[in-house]
Design an enzyme around this catalytic site. Sequence first.
Site, PDB file in Angstrom:
ATOM      1  N   ARG A 175     -55.972 -85.287 -14.796  1.00 46.77           N
ATOM      2  CA  ARG A 175     -56.385 -85.569 -16.176  1.00 46.77           C
ATOM      3  C   ARG A 175     -57.772 -86.184 -16.234  1.00 46.77           C
ATOM      4  NH1 ARG A 175     -51.019 -88.838 -17.072  1.00 46.77           N
ATOM      5  NH2 ARG A 175     -51.829 -89.419 -15.037  1.00 46.77           N
ATOM      6  N   SER A 228     -46.358 -89.256 -19.389  1.00 44.44           N
ATOM      7  CA  SER A 228     -44.955 -89.517 -19.741  1.00 44.44           C
ATOM      8  C   SER A 228     -44.791 -90.958 -20.207  1.00 44.44           C
ATOM      9  CB  SER A 228     -44.047 -89.263 -18.538  1.00 44.44           C
ATOM     10  OG  SER A 228     -44.124 -87.920 -18.139  1.00 44.44           O
ATOM     11  N   HIS A 264     -47.872 -81.307 -18.962  1.00 39.92           N
ATOM     12  CA  HIS A 264     -47.221 -80.651 -17.816  1.00 39.92           C
ATOM     13  C   HIS A 264     -47.020 -79.165 -18.119  1.00 39.92           C
ATOM     14  CE1 HIS A 264     -45.244 -84.827 -17.082  1.00 39.92           C
ATOM     15  NE2 HIS A 264     -46.126 -84.645 -16.111  1.00 39.92           N
ATOM     16  N   LYS A 306     -37.025 -95.545  -7.893  1.00 42.69           N
ATOM     17  CA  LYS A 306     -37.578 -95.668  -9.251  1.00 42.69           C
ATOM     18  C   LYS A 306     -36.438 -95.794 -10.252  1.00 42.69           C
ATOM     19  CE  LYS A 306     -42.026 -93.308  -9.434  1.00 42.69           C
ATOM     20  NZ  LYS A 306     -42.744 -92.196 -10.071  1.00 42.69           N
TER      21      LYS A 306
HETATM   22  O1  PNS Z   1     -45.086 -87.312 -11.246  1.00 43.17           O
HETATM   23  P1  PNS Z   1     -45.381 -88.190 -10.062  1.00 43.17           P
HETATM   24  O2  PNS Z   1     -44.479 -89.399 -10.039  1.00 43.17           O
HETATM   25  O3  PNS Z   1     -46.839 -88.530  -9.918  1.00 43.17           O
HETATM   26  O4  PNS Z   1     -45.013 -87.288  -8.771  1.00 43.17           O
HETATM   27  C1  PNS Z   1     -45.203 -87.798  -7.501  1.00 43.17           C
HETATM   28  C2  PNS Z   1     -44.710 -86.813  -6.417  1.00 43.17           C
HETATM   29  C3  PNS Z   1     -43.281 -86.383  -6.682  1.00 43.17           C
HETATM   30  C4  PNS Z   1     -45.602 -85.602  -6.412  1.00 43.17           C
HETATM   31  C5  PNS Z   1     -44.828 -87.581  -5.072  1.00 43.17           C
HETATM   32  O5  PNS Z   1     -44.223 -88.830  -5.210  1.00 43.17           O
HETATM   33  C6  PNS Z   1     -44.195 -86.848  -3.910  1.00 43.17           C
HETATM   34  O6  PNS Z   1     -44.667 -85.821  -3.480  1.00 43.17           O
HETATM   35  N1  PNS Z   1     -43.084 -87.419  -3.394  1.00 43.17           N
HETATM   36  C7  PNS Z   1     -42.345 -86.836  -2.284  1.00 43.17           C
HETATM   37  C8  PNS Z   1     -42.466 -87.704  -1.040  1.00 43.17           C
HETATM   38  C9  PNS Z   1     -43.611 -87.257  -0.162  1.00 43.17           C
HETATM   39  O7  PNS Z   1     -43.713 -86.116   0.227  1.00 43.17           O
HETATM   40  N2  PNS Z   1     -44.501 -88.220   0.204  1.00 43.17           N
HETATM   41  C10 PNS Z   1     -45.624 -87.933   1.052  1.00 43.17           C
HETATM   42  C11 PNS Z   1     -46.875 -87.570   0.278  1.00 43.17           C
HETATM   43  S1  PNS Z   1     -47.853 -89.004   0.036  1.00 43.17           S
END
Ligand code: PNS
Length: 171
Positions: free
Chosen positions: A90, A128, A17, A41
């Site tokens: 990745r 992670s 990250h 979560k």
């Molecule tokens: O590190 P992660 O868990 O892959 O991050 C995921 C994240 C935070 C980028 C994603 O879950 C997100 O954007 N959540 C906010 C909700 C949202 O906007 N959802 C619509 C897009 S599909």
Amino acid sequence: MAIAVYPGSFDPVTCGHLDIIERASRMFDLVIVAVLRNPSKKPLFTVEERVDMLQSAVCHLSNVRVDHFGGLLVDYARRQGATAIIKGLRAVSDFEYEFQMASVNRKLDPTIETLFMMTSNEYAFLSSSVVKEVASLGGCIQGLVPGEVEKRLRGKFRETGGNKFGQDKGN
Ligand code: PNS
């Protein structure tokens, strides 16, 4: 001013990250690293702990800010005045999920562009969840996470006897 949001769970932040954050900070005037508050979560670290660890990892970068958000990412990005969402890729296996999210986000707000950055090769294997698993089993995580995170992971698994993981999909 060009502002980008780099969103994620960051449970916890890894060197992969950090690599993306450092490279993005060279391309934007301001990069906001945004930790998702997701009640569905069960993370290992609280939002406050994750924000703290990120803050200490990016303190050498003057144009990087750490924040947290709930709700839709595009709504948060718009409120921050951001025009871009940064995502790290990745491997090909990340692509399908990321492509879906980028497409949904573009549908929700076509003015915000998702930019994908390839993770540096040395971190292509890193997530992670892998770090948490190795730490929980007493393995060496030096060089995989910033020093502060290493300390906190050790502390966390000392507290829980090594079997508290948190649930995430692998970032
Ligand atoms: O590190 P992660 O868990 O892959 O991050 C995921 C994240 C935070 C980028 C994603 O879950 C997100 O954007 N959540 C906010 C909700 C949202 O906007 N959802 C619509 C897009 S599909």
